[in-house]
Design a protein around this motif. Structure first.
Motif, short mmCIF file in Angstrom:
data_model
loop_
_atom_site.label_atom_id
_atom_site.label_comp_id
_atom_site.label_asym_id
_atom_site.label_seq_id
_atom_site.Cartn_x
_atom_site.Cartn_y
_atom_site.Cartn_z
N ILE A 123 91.35 69.03 90.49
CA ILE A 123 89.94 68.80 90.83
C ILE A 123 89.20 68.18 89.66
N ARG A 124 87.98 67.75 89.93
CA ARG A 124 87.15 67.14 88.89
C ARG A 124 86.51 68.21 88.00
N GLU A 125 86.05 67.79 86.84
CA GLU A 125 85.34 68.73 85.96
C GLU A 125 84.04 69.21 86.57
N THR A 126 83.49 68.40 87.45
CA THR A 126 82.22 68.79 88.09
C THR A 126 82.41 69.79 89.21
N ASP A 127 83.64 69.96 89.70
CA ASP A 127 83.90 70.94 90.75
C ASP A 127 84.03 72.33 90.13
N ILE A 128 83.88 73.36 90.95
CA ILE A 128 83.88 74.74 90.47
C ILE A 128 85.00 75.49 91.17
N ALA A 129 85.97 75.95 90.41
CA ALA A 129 87.10 76.69 90.97
C ALA A 129 87.07 78.13 90.48
N ALA A 130 87.47 79.05 91.34
CA ALA A 130 87.49 80.46 90.98
C ALA A 130 88.61 81.17 91.73
N ARG A 131 89.07 82.23 91.13
CA ARG A 131 89.99 83.10 91.84
C ARG A 131 89.16 84.06 92.68
N TYR A 132 89.37 83.99 93.99
CA TYR A 132 88.56 84.76 94.91
C TYR A 132 88.97 86.23 94.93
N GLY A 133 90.25 86.46 94.67
CA GLY A 133 90.77 87.82 94.69
C GLY A 133 92.20 87.80 95.19
N GLY A 134 93.07 88.62 94.59
CA GLY A 134 94.47 88.61 95.00
C GLY A 134 95.08 87.24 94.79
N MET B 113 76.70 66.13 86.28
CA MET B 113 76.52 67.42 86.96
C MET B 113 77.15 68.55 86.16
N ASP B 114 78.30 68.28 85.49
CA ASP B 114 78.91 69.35 84.71
C ASP B 114 78.07 69.70 83.52
N VAL B 115 77.35 68.70 82.97
CA VAL B 115 76.43 68.97 81.86
C VAL B 115 75.29 69.85 82.33
N VAL B 116 74.77 69.54 83.53
CA VAL B 116 73.70 70.36 84.11
C VAL B 116 74.18 71.79 84.30
N ARG B 117 75.43 71.95 84.76
CA ARG B 117 75.97 73.28 84.99
C ARG B 117 76.09 74.06 83.69
N GLU B 118 76.56 73.39 82.64
CA GLU B 118 76.69 74.05 81.34
C GLU B 118 75.33 74.50 80.83
N PHE B 119 74.34 73.60 80.95
CA PHE B 119 73.00 73.96 80.49
C PHE B 119 72.41 75.09 81.33
N ALA B 120 72.75 75.11 82.62
CA ALA B 120 72.25 76.20 83.47
C ALA B 120 72.80 77.54 83.01
N GLU B 121 74.09 77.57 82.64
CA GLU B 121 74.69 78.80 82.12
C GLU B 121 74.00 79.24 80.84
#
Length: 370
Positions: free
Chosen positions: A263-274, A1-9
């Motif tokens: 978390i796993r490499e396949t998970d997606i983490a982000a700073r939401y704000g603050g 899934m992480d490969v799919v995500r990279e290719f999607a980008e």
């Protein structure tokens, strides 16, 4: 899934660039047709090359219509651009053949093809096109060069003069390839900065939703589940007031690092704000996500932030919502996970709450110890 995500980008970014290139190639096509058509108008009617020049214009016209408005109008990529450039190259060489060969007014257009190649195809293809340009130039000027070499007594000077005729093609190709490499590096850095949070190194919100919506479509198609988790630091304001805002920034960086490592490499983490963070757990039920989030909360609690000789204690509150039980899209799940997060805040902090319809009546909350 992480490969799919990279290719999607990569595909999204490349598609936008090559759509722009496709429009430019279309404009170049019309320009070449217009220039040769003007030359046809200026040539005398008995010129033997008129028919072939007109045929070349008609062929390029139909090619451009098919490539830009016909069956290939939705195809964008490096291969199509390469085919465009080869087509232009052949068109220019053929037009030069019938309009004076190396003295043709169109011969300098080969430089345009070389520069376009360097900006769109990379170094190897650029050098390949440069070799083609040199070979074509030799072919177009074979008679003149032979006479030039044999008519002079100084053969060394003749050879040097001959090489100087060819040198601009290689120089243009080499300079274009170097500039292309620098441009590509700068473009990638700009893309990285535009998609990454400066403090944590995680995705920013724009990029998070771009990636998360791709995963949402895949989950729908393959009937997979996923979970959204919102996390918020409980004591950032206290740390800012006591230790200063630099401490708060270090706390955000510290929390982001713990989340990323848990978390796993396949998970997606982000700073939401603050001091808020968001995580998408791909192919993960809310029960499995709950276990991971509890582990994150424990790790944050057990790992105080060392700052200027002090240890700053940190706790997190979190909320979880899952697809498809709690919502049918990423944005609605984010809103519900945010509600669950605030229930954790209202219930004493340092805990995680799983969203459900009766959240406000019977909160399903669990502390960091799990």
């Amino acid at each position: 899934m992480d490969v799919v995500r990279e290719f999607a980008e990569i595909d999204e970014s490349s598609s936008i660039r090559y759509q722009a290139y496709d429009r430019i190639m279309g404009n170049i096509s019309w320009l070449l047709i217009a220039l040769v058509s003007l030359d046809i108008k200026l040539l005398p009617p008995d010129n033997p090359g008129l028919f072939f020049l007109a045929l070349l214009c008609v062929m390029l016209f139909f090619y451009n219509v098919c490539a830009r408005y016909g069956m290939f109008r939705k195809v964008h990529g490096p291969f199509k651009t390469f085919v465009d450039l080869i087509t232009f190259f052949i068109f220019i060489v053929a037009a030069s053949w019938f309009t004076g060969k190396i003295t043709s007014p169109f011969i300098s257009l080969l430089y345009l093809v070389l520069m376009a190649t360097s900006l769109t195809q990379g170094r190897r293809v650029t050098y390949f096109m440069a070799v083609l340009a040199v070979c074509s130039y030799i072919l177009l000027g074979s008679d003149e060069f032979y006479a030039f070499l044999t008519a002079r007594s100084d053969q060394l000077s003749s050879i040097l003069g001959y090489l100087l005729e060819l040198f601009p093609f290689m120089l243009i190709a080499h300079l274009g390839a170097m500039l292309s490499g620098e441009t590509e590096s700068a473009r990638r850095e700009v893309e990285r900065l535009s998609s990454t949070d400066e403090i944590t190194g995680q995705h920013n919100m724009r990029h998070f939703f771009f990636l998360a919506e791709i995963q949402e479509k895949m989950a729908r198609r393959y009937r997979k589940n996923f979970s959204i988790c919102m996390l918020d630091a409980d004591n950032l304001k206290d740390a800012n007031d006591r230790y200063g805002h630099f401490a708060g920034t270090e706390m955000i960086r510290h929390i982001g690092g713990i989340i990323t490592s848990a978390i796993r490499e396949t998970d997606i983490a982000a700073r939401y704000g603050g001091d808020e963070f968001i995580v998408m757990f791909t192919e993960c039920s809310r029960d499995d996500a709950l276990l991971v989030v509890q582990r994150v909360l424990r790790r944050v609690t057990d790992t105080p932030l060392p700052y200027e000789g002090s240890l700053i204690a940190i706790t997190l509150s979190a909320g979880i919502a899952a697809f498809p039980e709690d919502g049918d899209n990423v944005r609605s799940l984010t809103a519900k996970a945010d509600k669950a997060l605030y229930e954790s805040k209202n219930s004493g902090k340092n805990r995680v709450t799983v969203y459900h319809e009766d959240l406000w009546i019977n909160p399903m909350s669990t502390g960091a110890a799990g």
